[in-house]
Motif scaffolding. Structure first.
Motif, mmCIF file in Angstrom:
data_model
loop_
_atom_site.group_PDB
_atom_site.id
_atom_site.type_symbol
_atom_site.label_atom_id
_atom_site.label_comp_id
_atom_site.label_asym_id
_atom_site.label_seq_id
_atom_site.Cartn_x
_atom_site.Cartn_y
_atom_site.Cartn_z
ATOM 1 N N UNK B 101 0.819 -1.219 0.000
ATOM 2 C CA UNK B 101 0.000 0.000 0.000
ATOM 3 C C UNK B 101 0.849 1.264 0.000
ATOM 4 N N UNK B 102 1.956 1.218 0.756
ATOM 5 C CA UNK B 102 2.835 2.390 0.813
ATOM 6 C C UNK B 102 3.414 2.674 -0.575
ATOM 7 N N UNK B 103 3.730 1.586 -1.282
ATOM 8 C CA UNK B 103 4.307 1.733 -2.614
ATOM 9 C C UNK B 103 3.303 2.402 -3.552
ATOM 10 N N UNK B 104 2.055 1.968 -3.458
ATOM 11 C CA UNK B 104 1.021 2.581 -4.302
ATOM 12 C C UNK B 104 0.897 4.062 -3.974
ATOM 13 N N UNK B 105 1.083 4.376 -2.692
ATOM 14 C CA UNK B 105 0.994 5.774 -2.281
ATOM 15 C C UNK B 105 2.110 6.587 -2.939
ATOM 16 N N UNK B 106 3.316 5.993 -2.935
ATOM 17 C CA UNK B 106 4.448 6.680 -3.565
ATOM 18 C C UNK B 106 4.220 6.872 -5.061
ATOM 19 N N UNK B 107 3.652 5.820 -5.662
ATOM 20 C CA UNK B 107 3.407 5.908 -7.107
ATOM 21 C C UNK B 107 2.252 6.873 -7.418
ATOM 22 N N UNK B 108 1.516 7.253 -6.375
ATOM 23 C CA UNK B 108 0.371 8.157 -6.568
ATOM 24 C C UNK B 108 -0.859 7.422 -7.056
ATOM 25 N N UNK B 109 -0.940 6.106 -6.832
ATOM 26 C CA UNK B 109 -2.063 5.320 -7.362
ATOM 27 C C UNK B 109 -2.932 4.706 -6.263
ATOM 28 N N UNK B 110 -2.645 5.040 -5.000
ATOM 29 C CA UNK B 110 -3.391 4.414 -3.897
ATOM 30 C C UNK B 110 -4.881 4.747 -3.959
ATOM 31 N N UNK B 111 -5.187 6.023 -4.140
ATOM 32 C CA UNK B 111 -6.601 6.423 -4.182
ATOM 33 C C UNK B 111 -7.294 5.767 -5.373
ATOM 34 N N UNK B 112 -6.584 5.674 -6.493
ATOM 35 C CA UNK B 112 -7.165 5.089 -7.709
ATOM 36 C C UNK B 112 -7.546 3.628 -7.487
ATOM 37 N N UNK B 113 -6.605 2.855 -6.897
ATOM 38 C CA UNK B 113 -6.932 1.428 -6.711
ATOM 39 C C UNK B 113 -7.954 1.230 -5.598
ATOM 40 N N UNK B 114 -7.995 2.169 -4.670
ATOM 41 C CA UNK B 114 -8.954 2.030 -3.568
ATOM 42 C C UNK B 114 -10.400 2.337 -4.005
ATOM 43 N N UNK B 115 -10.567 2.984 -5.152
ATOM 44 C CA UNK B 115 -11.942 3.216 -5.620
ATOM 45 C C UNK B 115 -12.347 2.170 -6.667
ATOM 46 N N UNK B 116 -11.467 1.196 -6.932
ATOM 47 C CA UNK B 116 -11.810 0.121 -7.869
ATOM 48 C C UNK B 116 -12.963 -0.709 -7.278
ATOM 49 N N UNK B 117 -13.811 -1.308 -8.126
ATOM 50 C CA UNK B 117 -14.993 -2.021 -7.621
ATOM 51 C C UNK B 117 -14.680 -3.404 -7.053
ATOM 52 N N UNK B 118 -13.727 -3.484 -6.155
ATOM 53 C CA UNK B 118 -13.422 -4.731 -5.424
ATOM 54 C C UNK B 118 -13.087 -4.356 -3.980
ATOM 55 N N UNK B 119 -13.330 -5.276 -3.033
ATOM 56 C CA UNK B 119 -12.955 -4.952 -1.649
ATOM 57 C C UNK B 119 -11.443 -4.772 -1.547
ATOM 58 N N UNK B 120 -11.008 -4.031 -0.541
ATOM 59 C CA UNK B 120 -9.561 -3.740 -0.391
ATOM 60 C C UNK B 120 -8.727 -5.009 -0.187
ATOM 61 N N UNK B 121 -9.290 -5.995 0.508
ATOM 62 C CA UNK B 121 -8.498 -7.190 0.791
ATOM 63 C C UNK B 121 -8.100 -7.926 -0.481
ATOM 64 N N UNK B 122 -8.875 -7.732 -1.548
ATOM 65 C CA UNK B 122 -8.556 -8.371 -2.830
ATOM 66 C C UNK B 122 -7.202 -7.877 -3.324
ATOM 67 N N UNK B 123 -6.961 -6.599 -3.103
ATOM 68 C CA UNK B 123 -5.695 -6.008 -3.509
ATOM 69 C C UNK B 123 -4.532 -6.655 -2.743
ATOM 70 N N UNK B 124 -4.718 -6.779 -1.415
ATOM 71 C CA UNK B 124 -3.656 -7.380 -0.589
ATOM 72 C C UNK B 124 -3.479 -8.861 -0.957
ATOM 73 N N UNK B 125 -4.595 -9.532 -1.276
ATOM 74 C CA UNK B 125 -4.509 -10.947 -1.679
ATOM 75 C C UNK B 125 -3.708 -11.078 -2.973
#
Lengths: 267, 285
Positions: B101-125
């Motif tokens: 998640x920190x990496x996505x934040x650095x890349x500036x894409x955290x908010x973008x992936x967090x609004x994707x139509x899947x629960x957050x845990x899917x990303x971590x999985x």
């Protein structure tokens, strides 16, 4: 001079925004020693080893690895912190600003080096105090000056390497992996955890690493192991004289190259 | 009912696709930085050799009578190697998953992936899947090189059970990875959390030493870690280390630990995620 002072001030302000980091860096080198203590106990069934003594000059391996861990703080700081210092600015989005400021970038680099030196020295002092108070390490007042001398010689040499690490990051961007690798190579071939005489390859390569001479001298002073004071200090001085100008030249060249190629803002 | 089943199946497929997409995205990013990618295959050796060299310095050789008297194994190299081989998955949990998640934040894409139509845990999985594949590949290479170079003979008859033990340990560690990923949202300085947790786990886990040498407090603490059971189980199966707890007990405790850690991890992650969004700290550095 003001640029250097301001850089140090700024870095301390950023550090204090994350106080957990300060605690972590003080404690972690001491924590890294614990597995070695248990491993030693499992292998030899005691806290001293004759085989170890034959190579290291002291049978007691705990103070040996403890000093290695504490002094390696400088190595981590020089390679890791210096290497990542400009990469961090990229992440913060401030790299272009600081490198286009009307000052020579080398002063910013020296500021970062000075900040890391002050910080590492503070950590080392606290760690040594912990060792004195908890583990019973003895430091006589008369030894403080030569210890300080060797620490200064070590810091200068390591920051020469740090300048090159900073240049590497400017050039290949995602250099944290390579920095880690470089750091672990220093770790593998310096007498941080074990006497390098244990293997002919480590013994040969350790000759080129400033940490080797500093650790021999500092262990000699702290653990009363015989060592050649003048030989070690002259070699360290020689390494410093070669590495620092080389580090500055490499940084200057890479910084110019990234600016002329326009890759400064790339991730 | 049938429609409901179809809906669930579709949702599961949708999540699996998202998990795989995350996995592939990570491979693509890693392959963009080739020197770093190659470096990751060498790093485990650099981690491992200091432990061997330290052992050689202490013993003046490879074999330890004292180690044999407390574990049944005298070969220091084989003993240490198996411990460190499987602890590699700890890095997967603490660093790769926690860092995600920190990496996505650095890349500036955290908010973008967090609004994707899947629960957050899917990303971590997805990150977990990627890290397992990557770490598994690294470990395989490491295992082949070290066993060949040091002529270590493993008991291959226990390989299937070994893989089951490793799988249970891994799932337990995923719980830890999810906790770290969750804490990253709130604490930001993810690496301090990761490093502190992994350092403490490495100290308490019997990687290069048996549980017998640990002080009582640490021995008790180690009983709550999946890595403890994973490593003593694997070492017993591959090298014949004498066990302090029986193999069925290892399976039982690993299963319990993975249920508790995964549940706890998910709870922490969801709380932190909600906290981060309520406080508006998602985009704060």
């Amino acid at each position: 001079m003001w640029v250097i002072i301001e850089e140090v001030r700024k870095s301390f302000k950023i550090l204090l925004a994350y106080p957990a980091e300060v605690v972590f860096w003080i404690i972690s080198p001491l924590l890294w020693v614990i597995p070695l203590v248990f491993q030693g106990k499992a292998l030899v069934g005691a806290f001293s080893s004759t085989a170890f003594g034959n190579l290291a000059g002291t049978d007691e391996f705990i103070p040996y690895v403890l000093i290695g861990a504490i002094i390696s703080t400088y190595m981590f700081s020089a390679v890791w912190s210096m290497g990542n210092s400009f990469r961090d600015e990229t992440y913060y989005g401030t790299l272009e600003h600081i490198l286009s400021a009307p000052v020579r970038p080398v002063f910013i680099l020296v500021g970062k080096g000075l900040y890391n030196s002050i910080l590492s020295t503070s950590f080392v002092i606290v760690q040594l105090l912990i060792c004195v108070l908890i583990f019973g390490l003895e430091i006589t007042v008369i030894k403080i000056l030569p210890i300080f001398l060797f620490l200064v010689l070590l810091i200068i040499g390591l920051y020469g390497i740090g300048f090159m690490a900073a240049a590497l990051t400017l050039m290949i961007k995602e250099a944290h992996g390579l920095l880690h690798m470089f750091e672990y190579i220093l770790f593998l071939f310096s007498p941080i955890r074990y006497p390098v005489e244990v293997n002919p390859i480590t013994k040969t390569i350790s000759v080129f690493i400033p940490l080797t001479y500093a650790l021999i001298a500092l262990r000699g002073l702290l653990l009363n192991i015989e060592f050649n004071f003048w030989k070690n200090s002259i070699i360290l001085l020689g390494i410093d004289c070669a590495v620092v100008p080389l580090g500055l030249i490499v940084f200057h060249y890479v910084e110019k190259r990234t600016k002329s190629k326009g890759t400064l803002s790339e991730y | 009912m049938k429609q409901n089943k179809k809906g669930i199946k579709g949702m599961v497929l949708h999540y699996l696709r998202a998990i795989n997409a995350e996995n592939i995205k990570e491979w693509k990013i890693e392959l963009t930085y080739k020197p770093d990618f190659i470096r990751q295959f060498f790093e485990p050796f650099v981690y491992l050799f200091p432990y061997f060299l330290y052992g050689f310095a202490l013993l003046g050789g490879r074999y330890s009578e004292h180690l044999r008297s407390i574990t049944g194994i005298s070969d220091m190299v084989a003993y240490t190697f198996i411990g460190y081989l499987f602890i590699g998955f700890l890095n997967t949990a603490c660093w790769a998953m926690g860092f995600s998640l920190r990496k996505e934040q650095w890349f500036g894409t955290l908010e973008t992936i967090f609004v994707a139509p899947v629960p957050r845990w899917v990303y971590v999985a997805g990150m977990a899947l990627h890290s397992t594949c990557h770490q598994g590949l690294i470990m395989l290479i490491q295992a082949v090189v070290i066993t060949t170079f040091f002529a270590i003979v493993l008991q291959m008859s226990g390989i299937f059970v070994t893989l089951v033990v490793v799988l249970l340990m891994l799932l337990g560690l995923y719980g830890l990875g999810i906790i770290v990923a969750g804490l990253t949202i709130a604490l930001k300085q993810w690496w301090v959390v990761s490093e502190a947790l992994s350092t403490l786990i490495v100290v308490v886990t019997p990687i290069a030493y048996p549980l017998a040498v640990l002080p009582v407090v640490l021995r008790r603490a180690s009983m709550f870690l999946p890595t403890t059971y994973g490593i003593i189980g694997v070492r017993h199966l591959l090298l014949g280390e004498e066990l302090v707890v029986s193999l069925p007990t290892i399976f039982l405790r690993l299963t319990l630990i993975l249920i508790v850690w995964l549940t706890f991890g998910m709870i922490v992650f969801l709380i932190m995620d909600r906290y981060g969004r309520r406080k508006g700290s998602l985009s704060i550095y």
